[in-house]
Design an enzyme around this catalytic site. Structure first.
Site, PDB file in Angstrom:
ATOM      1  N   PRO A   2     140.019  93.192  62.159  1.00 14.64           N
ATOM      2  CA  PRO A   2     140.581  94.223  63.022  1.00 14.64           C
ATOM      3  C   PRO A   2     142.084  94.043  63.165  1.00 14.64           C
ATOM      4  CG  PRO A   2     139.343  92.614  64.299  1.00 14.64           C
ATOM      5  CD  PRO A   2     139.068  92.331  62.857  1.00 14.64           C
ATOM      6  N   GLU A   3     142.790  95.152  63.284  1.00 20.65           N
ATOM      7  CA  GLU A   3     144.244  95.122  63.395  1.00 20.65           C
ATOM      8  C   GLU A   3     144.662  95.566  64.793  1.00 20.65           C
ATOM      9  OE1 GLU A   3     145.964  96.896  59.835  1.00 20.65           O
ATOM     10  OE2 GLU A   3     144.317  96.102  58.625  1.00 20.65           O
ATOM     11  N   LYS A  53     146.960  89.464  67.480  1.00 19.07           N
ATOM     12  CA  LYS A  53     145.552  89.194  67.771  1.00 19.07           C
ATOM     13  C   LYS A  53     145.369  88.336  69.023  1.00 19.07           C
ATOM     14  CE  LYS A  53     143.869  89.773  63.047  1.00 19.07           C
ATOM     15  NZ  LYS A  53     145.104  90.251  62.432  1.00 19.07           N
ATOM     16  N   ARG A 253     146.410  90.168  49.068  1.00 17.55           N
ATOM     17  CA  ARG A 253     145.494  91.100  49.726  1.00 17.55           C
ATOM     18  C   ARG A 253     145.335  92.348  48.866  1.00 17.55           C
ATOM     19  NH1 ARG A 253     145.387  90.523  55.284  1.00 17.55           N
ATOM     20  NH2 ARG A 253     143.630  91.966  55.227  1.00 17.55           N
TER      21      ARG A 253
END
Length: 263
Positions: A2-3, A53, A253
């Site tokens: 999740p961002e 985060k 990525r």
């Protein structure tokens, strides 16, 4: 993973559950936090801030609970007194007369004074959060042009939390598609109009993802409720130029882009 938009929505749910109501119970698994249990009774959660985060739960008495979910931590909202069955290890419980918020599995948890928050090593490393609504396009443009960041390729820069906290892979590729830039470009190479467009997109796209929560869309990732233009769409046609979206690897990525209109 999740961002920023998904983490901010999670914080919103926690705030909706207990913000402003007196705590009737506080429990911590870690011995170093247990002296705060009785101290927090009667205090209120004033707000929950996000920095990338990390969550910062601010209490009316002036203390702040710092927590970083890392890979495994997860928050849950339950009714007061409820003890849900879980294979996860409970770390934190904060309860009001109505609801409780529970943190499972996280290991990076601290209670901080305001001064300790200001000097916390992680918080000093990360940049301003894209979901901080006081952050302006002008400030983002200044960061892009700073000596520290102006010569960095966007493929890596947009994943670096020291640049802007809250960005991640789906936001990286969607932002660069929006402004028609390759991941190998650098801020030092851009025209002023390109810099303006990128600085705007670096805030507008994460905030669009955050504000469009609740709109049903199958084309989503970890609750990112807005339609992707390139993320996970390799082999499809680009809606802007008709080219074929490609997938490669940049900065370790998956990277999605349209060679036809991203230069």
């Amino acid at each position: 993973m999740p961002e920023g938009p998904e983490i901010r929505r999670a914080a919103d749910k926690l705030e909706a559950a207990i913000k402003g109501e007196p705590l009737t119970d506080a429990w911590f698994a870690f011995p170093q936090l247990q002296p705060y249990q009785s101290l927090l009774i009667g205090q209120r959660v004033t707000h929950i801030a996000t920095r990338g985060k990390a969550l910062l739960t601010h209490f009316s008495g002036g203390l702040t609970l710092y927590s970083h979910n890392q890979l495994y931590g997860v928050w849950r909202v339950v009714d007061a007194g409820e003890q849900p069955a879980s294979n996860r290890v409970l770390r934190v419980r904060l309860q009001t007369a109505r609801k409780a918020i529970l943190l499972y599995s996280a290991s990076d948890i601290e209670m901080l004074t305001a001064e300790q928050v200001a000097h916390h090593p992680f918080l000093l490393r990360v940049g301003p959060d894209v979901l901080d609504m006081t952050l302006t396009v002008e400030e983002v443009k200044a960061r892009l042009l700073s000596a520290k960041f102006r010569h960095r390729q966007f493929s890596g820069l947009l994943l670096d939390q020291a640049f802007l906290a809250g960005l991640g892979n789906y936001l990286r590729v969607e932002i660069l598609w929006q402004v028609g830039l390759s991941g190998k470009r650098k801020a030092a190479e851009l025209s002023d109009s390109q810099l303006d467009a990128l600085a705007h997109a670096l805030l507008a796209i994460p905030r669009l993802s955050y504000h469009t929560r609740g709109q049903a869309d199958d084309n989503k990732h970890h609750g990112a409720l807005f339609r992707f233009k390139v993320f996970h769409r390799d082999g499809e046609r680009c809606e802007r130029c008709g080219g074929v979206i490609e997938k490669t690897t940049l900065s370790s990525r998956p990277f999605y882009w349209c060679p036809g209109c991203q230069h």
